[in-house]
Scaffold this motif. Sequence first.
Motif, PDB file in Angstrom:
ATOM      1  N   VAL A  77      14.808  -4.890  -4.017  1.00  0.00           N
ATOM      2  CA  VAL A  77      13.470  -5.500  -3.927  1.00  0.00           C
ATOM      3  C   VAL A  77      13.527  -6.740  -3.038  1.00  0.00           C
ATOM      4  CG1 VAL A  77      11.675  -6.704  -5.237  1.00  0.00           C
ATOM      5  CG2 VAL A  77      12.633  -4.575  -6.115  1.00  0.00           C
TER       6      VAL A  77
ATOM      7  N   PHE B 177      13.634  -5.645   0.495  1.00  0.00           N
ATOM      8  CA  PHE B 177      12.315  -5.138   0.901  1.00  0.00           C
ATOM      9  C   PHE B 177      11.382  -6.300   1.235  1.00  0.00           C
ATOM     10  CE2 PHE B 177       7.947  -4.098  -0.174  1.00  0.00           C
ATOM     11  CZ  PHE B 177       7.733  -2.932   0.542  1.00  0.00           C
ATOM     12  N   LEU B 178      11.359  -7.305   0.355  1.00  0.00           N
ATOM     13  CA  LEU B 178      10.483  -8.457   0.580  1.00  0.00           C
ATOM     14  C   LEU B 178      10.837  -9.140   1.902  1.00  0.00           C
ATOM     15  CD1 LEU B 178      10.472  -9.983  -3.038  1.00  0.00           C
ATOM     16  CD2 LEU B 178       8.525  -8.936  -1.872  1.00  0.00           C
TER      17      LEU B 178
ATOM     18  N   ARG C 184       9.808  -6.952   4.953  1.00  0.00           N
ATOM     19  CA  ARG C 184       8.367  -6.767   5.191  1.00  0.00           C
ATOM     20  C   ARG C 184       7.618  -8.047   5.572  1.00  0.00           C
ATOM     21  NH1 ARG C 184       5.389  -2.157   3.287  1.00  0.00           N
ATOM     22  NH2 ARG C 184       6.778  -0.436   3.809  1.00  0.00           N
TER      23      ARG C 184
ATOM     24  N   VAL D  87       3.906  -8.316   7.177  1.00  0.00           N
ATOM     25  CA  VAL D  87       2.799  -8.827   6.359  1.00  0.00           C
ATOM     26  C   VAL D  87       2.091  -9.961   7.100  1.00  0.00           C
ATOM     27  CG1 VAL D  87       2.263 -10.085   4.220  1.00  0.00           C
ATOM     28  CG2 VAL D  87       3.777  -8.095   4.155  1.00  0.00           C
TER      29      VAL D  87
ATOM     30  N   ARG E 140      -7.855 -11.731  -0.525  1.00  0.00           N
ATOM     31  CA  ARG E 140      -6.864 -10.662  -0.626  1.00  0.00           C
ATOM     32  C   ARG E 140      -5.520 -11.104  -0.029  1.00  0.00           C
ATOM     33  NH1 ARG E 140      -4.845  -6.871   2.443  1.00  0.00           N
ATOM     34  NH2 ARG E 140      -6.125  -7.349   4.255  1.00  0.00           N
TER      35      ARG E 140
ATOM     36  N   ALA F  39      -4.377 -14.109   0.339  1.00  0.00           N
ATOM     37  CA  ALA F  39      -3.719 -15.155  -0.468  1.00  0.00           C
ATOM     38  C   ALA F  39      -2.795 -14.505  -1.499  1.00  0.00           C
ATOM     39  CB  ALA F  39      -4.771 -16.021  -1.156  1.00  0.00           C
ATOM     40  N   GLY F  40      -3.270 -13.416  -2.101  1.00  0.00           N
ATOM     41  CA  GLY F  40      -2.462 -12.714  -3.089  1.00  0.00           C
ATOM     42  C   GLY F  40      -1.268 -12.021  -2.456  1.00  0.00           C
ATOM     43  N   THR F  41      -1.523 -11.283  -1.402  1.00  0.00           N
ATOM     44  CA  THR F  41      -0.445 -10.509  -0.773  1.00  0.00           C
ATOM     45  C   THR F  41       0.640 -11.433  -0.198  1.00  0.00           C
ATOM     46  OG1 THR F  41      -2.010  -8.779  -0.190  1.00  0.00           O
ATOM     47  CG2 THR F  41       0.071  -8.787   1.009  1.00  0.00           C
TER      48      THR F  41
ATOM     49  N   GLY G  61       1.406 -14.391  -1.086  1.00  0.00           N
ATOM     50  CA  GLY G  61       2.138 -15.008  -2.191  1.00  0.00           C
ATOM     51  C   GLY G  61       3.141 -14.053  -2.812  1.00  0.00           C
ATOM     52  N   VAL G  62       2.738 -12.797  -2.976  1.00  0.00           N
ATOM     53  CA  VAL G  62       3.657 -11.802  -3.550  1.00  0.00           C
ATOM     54  C   VAL G  62       4.909 -11.671  -2.691  1.00  0.00           C
ATOM     55  CG1 VAL G  62       3.970  -9.336  -4.030  1.00  0.00           C
ATOM     56  CG2 VAL G  62       1.877 -10.490  -4.767  1.00  0.00           C
ATOM     57  N   PHE G  63       4.732 -11.808  -1.376  1.00  0.00           N
ATOM     58  CA  PHE G  63       5.881 -11.680  -0.472  1.00  0.00           C
ATOM     59  C   PHE G  63       6.607 -13.014  -0.267  1.00  0.00           C
ATOM     60  CE2 PHE G  63       4.079  -7.600   0.091  1.00  0.00           C
ATOM     61  CZ  PHE G  63       5.142  -6.798   0.463  1.00  0.00           C
TER      62      PHE G  63
ATOM     63  N   SER H 110       0.088 -18.424   1.785  1.00  0.00           N
ATOM     64  CA  SER H 110      -0.805 -18.053   0.685  1.00  0.00           C
ATOM     65  C   SER H 110      -1.745 -19.207   0.342  1.00  0.00           C
ATOM     66  CB  SER H 110       0.027 -17.667  -0.546  1.00  0.00           C
ATOM     67  OG  SER H 110      -0.794 -17.436  -1.652  1.00  0.00           O
TER      68      SER H 110
ATOM     69  N   ILE I  68       1.647  -4.020  -0.776  1.00  0.00           N
ATOM     70  CA  ILE I  68       1.729  -4.202  -2.226  1.00  0.00           C
ATOM     71  C   ILE I  68       2.062  -2.873  -2.899  1.00  0.00           C
ATOM     72  CG2 ILE I  68       0.390  -4.761  -4.295  1.00  0.00           C
ATOM     73  CD1 ILE I  68       1.031  -7.227  -2.717  1.00  0.00           C
TER      74      ILE I  68
ATOM     75  N   LEU J  73       8.488   0.548  -5.248  1.00  0.00           N
ATOM     76  CA  LEU J  73       9.938   0.291  -5.227  1.00  0.00           C
ATOM     77  C   LEU J  73      10.405  -0.357  -6.532  1.00  0.00           C
ATOM     78  CD1 LEU J  73      12.709   0.077  -3.810  1.00  0.00           C
ATOM     79  CD2 LEU J  73      11.944  -2.102  -2.854  1.00  0.00           C
TER      80      LEU J  73
ATOM     81  N   SER K 111      -5.964 -10.403  -7.270  1.00  0.00           N
ATOM     82  CA  SER K 111      -5.972 -11.800  -6.812  1.00  0.00           C
ATOM     83  C   SER K 111      -6.999 -12.619  -7.586  1.00  0.00           C
ATOM     84  CB  SER K 111      -6.312 -11.855  -5.323  1.00  0.00           C
ATOM     85  OG  SER K 111      -5.376 -11.131  -4.579  1.00  0.00           O
TER      86      SER K 111
ATOM     87  N   LYS L  47      -2.188 -11.897  -8.734  1.00  0.00           N
ATOM     88  CA  LYS L  47      -1.391 -12.101  -7.521  1.00  0.00           C
ATOM     89  C   LYS L  47      -1.506 -13.577  -7.146  1.00  0.00           C
ATOM     90  CE  LYS L  47      -2.580  -7.538  -5.669  1.00  0.00           C
ATOM     91  NZ  LYS L  47      -3.403  -6.852  -4.657  1.00  0.00           N
ATOM     92  N   PRO L  48      -0.456 -14.222  -6.682  1.00  0.00           N
ATOM     93  CA  PRO L  48       0.868 -13.653  -6.497  1.00  0.00           C
ATOM     94  C   PRO L  48       1.592 -13.429  -7.837  1.00  0.00           C
ATOM     95  CG  PRO L  48       0.640 -15.756  -5.329  1.00  0.00           C
ATOM     96  CD  PRO L  48      -0.531 -15.611  -6.211  1.00  0.00           C
ATOM     97  N   PHE L  49       2.309 -12.315  -7.915  1.00  0.00           N
ATOM     98  CA  PHE L  49       3.128 -12.016  -9.087  1.00  0.00           C
ATOM     99  C   PHE L  49       4.525 -11.667  -8.591  1.00  0.00           C
ATOM    100  CE2 PHE L  49       1.412  -8.043  -7.579  1.00  0.00           C
ATOM    101  CZ  PHE L  49       2.506  -7.201  -7.588  1.00  0.00           C
TER     102      PHE L  49
END
Lengths: 105, 229
Positions: free
Chosen positions: A16, A19-20, A23, A27, A49, A51-53, A55-57, A63, B14, B20, B81, B102-104
């Motif tokens: 993981v 992957f982060l 990507r 991203v 949207r 901001a979430g993505t 942050g996840v990465f 973010s 995502i 994964l 989000s 998100k973020p999570f």
Amino acid sequence: MPADPGDAEPQESPAVAAFLAERRADVLRRAIETLETCSTADLAGEAHRLAGTLGVFGLDEASAAARALMAAARSGPSPDMSRELAATLEVLRGNAASLQGRGPG
Amino acid sequence: MTDTILSIDDDQDIRDLISLALTEAGYRVVSASDGPSGIAAYHANQPDLIVLDIGLGAMDGLEVCRQLRAVGTTPIVFVTSRAEEVDQLVGFAAGADDYLTKPFSPRLLVARVGTVLRRGRGAEQPKTRFEAGPLTVDVESRSATVDATELDLTRTEFDLLVMLMDNPRRVVSRQALLEGVWGSWYGDDHVVEVHMSRLRTKVKAAGGPRIGVAVRGVGYKLGLEPALE
């Protein structure tokens, strides 16, 4: 100069985490394209949207910039929104350049 | 058997990450990028749990959730989000079992999925038979015995006994007993002691041990070791 993105790697599994890392550049590139091309009407939603993505990465600075843009864009077109859009794009481009300089991982 | 997780998210990055992380955790993952294809994937795969984004476009995640709730009880975890409390309340009102903003971190998502799956299984199969010492209680037939002797219990006494048998190693508070047996009770909580005393007397009269041991200021414990499962 923007902070080096992706340094604060959460304790994910090696697959993981890899992957982060792999990507992140994509991203960021897609986020820049989105903000450059989306309409004013869609800007708040897209920034939300992203901001979430981002942050996840693990792209925390990007973010936070997207979140500030979302807040500015919520009430429609304004000088504040334009400023935040420019600032967000600057952060995203800075992050992308920083990642490119570091290479993958 | 491997649990199947359906991930519905319009963001490819995502979606790939969720797939994964969950695959690595041992789940089989099926993905969809919008509401209609998500609902189709639900019917085709009958997943054990659904990870659902709210911001899906024309048919948003809330609507997908409502439609899935109309046809089944598969647990749904929202990943979104939208972090405001009101958004979470709307999500739960639509039928979500959990909510992750998100973020999570992928690790947190995997942990939440595991917890919701376990919780769902627990709810599906409530325990209906209890044994401790010479006492046996069968909830479905509403029968209680001391060895082979059937106890003649009132509804209240039976329900009190079930609550004690269901928590054999814990002290069950008076409040928990009131809520569990009476539902709501606004009077004197000594009503619990009155019925507990009658229950004790009936068990004793049938040759059983003393049960419903009072723990001063707290509640009651069964006072017997449960049978090994």
